[in-house]
Design an enzyme around this catalytic site. Structure first.
Site, PDB file in Angstrom:
ATOM      1  N   TYR A   1     -11.782 -62.708   9.305  1.00 55.54           N
ATOM      2  CA  TYR A   1     -10.203 -61.773   8.808  1.00 55.54           C
ATOM      3  C   TYR A   1      -9.051 -61.943   8.967  1.00 55.54           C
ATOM      4  CZ  TYR A   1     -14.089 -57.751   9.559  1.00 55.54           C
ATOM      5  OH  TYR A   1     -15.489 -57.331   9.777  1.00 55.54           O
TER       6      TYR A   1
ATOM      7  N   HIS B   1     -14.916 -59.713   0.126  1.00 55.35           N
ATOM      8  CA  HIS B   1     -15.545 -58.331   1.004  1.00 55.35           C
ATOM      9  C   HIS B   1     -14.622 -56.875   0.562  1.00 55.35           C
ATOM     10  CE1 HIS B   1     -17.934 -55.742   3.628  1.00 55.35           C
ATOM     11  NE2 HIS B   1     -18.633 -56.405   2.906  1.00 55.35           N
ATOM     12  N   HIS B   2     -13.729 -56.924   1.012  1.00 52.42           N
ATOM     13  CA  HIS B   2     -12.643 -55.816   1.066  1.00 52.42           C
ATOM     14  C   HIS B   2     -11.771 -56.131   1.194  1.00 52.42           C
ATOM     15  CE1 HIS B   2     -14.188 -55.355   5.415  1.00 52.42           C
ATOM     16  NE2 HIS B   2     -12.742 -54.304   4.948  1.00 52.42           N
TER      17      HIS B   2
ATOM     18  N   HIS C   1     -11.020 -59.091   4.340  1.00 49.92           N
ATOM     19  CA  HIS C   1     -12.306 -59.656   4.661  1.00 49.92           C
ATOM     20  C   HIS C   1     -12.978 -60.978   4.149  1.00 49.92           C
ATOM     21  CE1 HIS C   1     -16.345 -58.163   6.526  1.00 49.92           C
ATOM     22  NE2 HIS C   1     -16.430 -59.936   6.522  1.00 49.92           N
TER      23      HIS C   1
ATOM     24  N   HIS D   1     -15.093 -44.287   8.663  1.00 47.34           N
ATOM     25  CA  HIS D   1     -15.279 -45.468   9.036  1.00 47.34           C
ATOM     26  C   HIS D   1     -16.029 -46.318   9.860  1.00 47.34           C
ATOM     27  CE1 HIS D   1     -13.549 -50.277   8.994  1.00 47.34           C
ATOM     28  NE2 HIS D   1     -14.144 -49.942   8.669  1.00 47.34           N
TER      29      HIS D   1
ATOM     30  N   HIS E   1     -19.328 -48.568   9.708  1.00 45.84           N
ATOM     31  CA  HIS E   1     -19.513 -49.459   9.406  1.00 45.84           C
ATOM     32  C   HIS E   1     -20.980 -49.328   9.092  1.00 45.84           C
ATOM     33  CE1 HIS E   1     -16.756 -53.635  10.535  1.00 45.84           C
ATOM     34  NE2 HIS E   1     -16.344 -52.359   9.799  1.00 45.84           N
TER      35      HIS E   1
END
Length: 400
Positions: free
Chosen positions: A215, A248-249, A308, A387, A389
Site C-alpha cells: 500500500y 489491484h486498486h 494497492h 467497504h 472487503h
C-alpha cells in the site's frame, strides 16, 4: 440547498484491451481482459435476466477454468473446467471446490453447458452458459451487484482415463477479479472527452517492492491554475499495459481544508508509515450526475492517492506510473458533490475479528452531531460504497 452524498472506492477496471488473437464465437454486450496476454472474458446476460452466456479465452492448449466464488477464493466456488482435445472435441465439467484443493465433480446437477470451443494460435477459446440461479447447493448464485470470479488454467488436457477426469495442478497459473456481471456498465467512448481540459495525478516511476502486497501513498497538490470554480465531470485511470496485473486498486483521498504541508516536499511512501501525517485525508470521488468543484473557490488544497499493488510472484524491479486523469466540464453543473464517510476504524478498538467464530456482527452508529448540518428537507444519496472487503455483508438503517 440540495446536498449530494457520495462514498466510493475507486476500483481498477483493467478491461483496457483484449489480448486474445481468437475471434469470439458471438457478439457480446461486455468484455474484459482478466490478465494481460493471458486471459479474456466476454459475456451477455439475457433480457429476462435468467441466463448468462460467457466466452473464456486463455493462452494455453491445456484445460481452462472459470469459477463463481462466494468470497474471492477457491473454497465454495462453482467452477466450469473446459478443454479442446487434439481432434477438436470440446469438453466441459461442472466442479465444486470444497477447499483450496482440487475441485470435485458436481454430483448434484450439471449446470455449466458448453456451446462452442476451439484452439487457435496457442489459445483455447470456449463458449458456455449457465443459469444465474441454478438452485444447486453446490453452485454459487450470480447475483446483482459484484461477483467474485476466479480463473485458472493448466498446460495439458485432463486425462479422462483417470477417475473423475483428473486435471493437473495449475500452480501459479490463476487469478481473480470482482465484476458486476449483471449490471456491468461499458465505459463511454473516449471521443466524448477528447476536447475537454484535464489534469492528472500521476505516480512517478515508483519502484514497487517485491512483496506480495504493498500500500503506497502519494500526496498531490490541488490544481491552482483555474481562476474560477470548475466542475470535474469524469475521470479515467491510466495504467501502463505492462502493469495491469500489478495494480489491484486505488483510493483517492481528499484532505481536510485544515491540513498543511510543505508544497516543495509533499509526503509519499508506505501508507502505514504515513498514517499519522495523513490522518486529515478522507475518501472522495465523483459521479456523472453532478460535478466535483476545483479551482480558486475550492478550499481543498491537497489530495492523496493510495495505491494497492498486488505482486503475488514477488517480482523485483517493477516500476509504475499509474495516474488518475480528471476531465473538466465546459459548464458548471447544477450541484456540487458532497460526501459523508462513517463506520469503524480497522484496529482493535474498532474492527477486531474474534478467534474461532464463523460470523459476527459489528454495529456502527452515526451520532446526531455528524448530521446536524443536514437541511430540514434532508439529503439525496446518489451513491454508496460499503467497504468490508470480501467477507463482509452490509446493512444500512436510517432513523428519522
Amino acid at each position: 440547498m440540495m446536498f449530494l452524498l457520495f462514498i466510493l472506492l475507486v476500483g481498477i477496471e483493467q478491461c483496457l484491451s483484449i489480448s486474445s488473437p481468437v475471434h469470439p464465437f458471438a457478439t457480446y454486450k461486455h468484455s474484459v481482459e482478466l490478465q494481460v496476454n493471458v486471459a479474456d472474458l466476454w459475456w451477455t446476460v439475457n433480457d429476462a435476466e435468467t441466463e448468462v452466456v460467457l466466452e473464456l479465452h486463455i493462452n494455453t492448449t491445456g484445460w481452462i477454468a472459470l469459477g463463481i466464488s462466494p468470497a474471492g477464493g477457491m473454497t465454495g466456488a462453482d467452477i466450469a473446467v473446459g478443454w479442446v482435445d487434439q481432434t477438436g472435441n470440446v469438453y466441459m465439467q461442472d466442479r465444486h471446490a470444497l477447499t483450496t484443493a482440487k475441485p470435485i465433480l458436481d454430483n448434484t446437477t450439471t449446470d455449466w453447458f458448453v456451446l462452442n470451443g476451439r484452439e487457435q494460435d496457442g489459445w483455447t477459446a470456449i463458449q458456455f452458459k449457465r443459469l444465474l440461479d441454478t438452485c444447486d447447493p453446490m453452485d454459487v448464485r450470480i447475483k446483482s451487484g459484484t461477483n467474485n470470479l476466479i480463473f485458472a488454467y493448466g498446460l495439458t488436457d485432463p486425462d479422462l482415463d483417470q477417475p473423475n477426469g483428473d486435471i493437473s495442478y495449475h500452480e501459479n497459473r490463476r487469478g481473480s477479479r470482482i465484476l458486476p456481471l449483471r449490471s456491468y456498465a461499458n465505459p463511454p467512448v473516449e471521443a466524448k472527452f477528447a476536447e475537454l481540459e484535464y489534469f492528472d495525478f500521476r505516480m512517478n516511476n515508483y519502484l514497487v517492492p517485491s512483496n506480495d502486497t504493498t500500500y503506497y501513498c502519494k500526496m498531490f497538490k490541488a490544481p491552482t491554475n483555474y481562476a474560477v470554480k470548475r466542475h470535474v465531470i469524469a475521470h479515467k485511470i491510466l495504467i501502463e499495459p505492462s502493469n495491469r496485473d500489478l495494480v489491484h486498486h486505488l483510493l483517492l483521498h481528499e484532505c481536510s481544508p485544515m491540513a498543511k504541508f510543505d508544497d516543495k516536499n509533499l509526503p509519499d511512501g508506505l501508507c502505514n508509515d504515513l498514517a499519522e501525517m495523513l490522518a486529515m485525508c478522507m475518501i472522495v470521488e465523483f459521479p456523472e450526475v453532478a460535478g466535483y468543484p476545483v479551482g480558486a473557490e475550492s478550499n481543498i488544497k491537497y489530495y492523496v492517492i493510495q495505491m494497492h499493488y498486488d505482486n503475488p510472484h514477488r517480482i523485483a524491479n517493477r516500476r509504475d506510473s499509474t495516474s488518475l486523469r480528471f476531465y473538466l466540464g465546459k459548464e458548471l453543473r447544477q450541484y456540487d458533490i458532497g460526501y459523508f464517510t462513517f463506520g469503524l476504524v480497522a484496529d482493535p478498538t474498532g474492527i477486531a475479528i474474534p478467534p474461532r467464530v464463523n460470523e459476527f456482527v459489528i454495529d456502527s452508529y452515526c451520532p446526531a452531531i455528524a448530521t446536524k448540518n443536514f437541511p430540514e428537507s434532508g439529503i439525496t444519496v446518489i451513491s454508496a460504497f460499503p467497504h468490508t472487503h470480501l467477507q463482509g455483508k452490509f446493512n444500512l438503517h436510517v432513523q428519522k
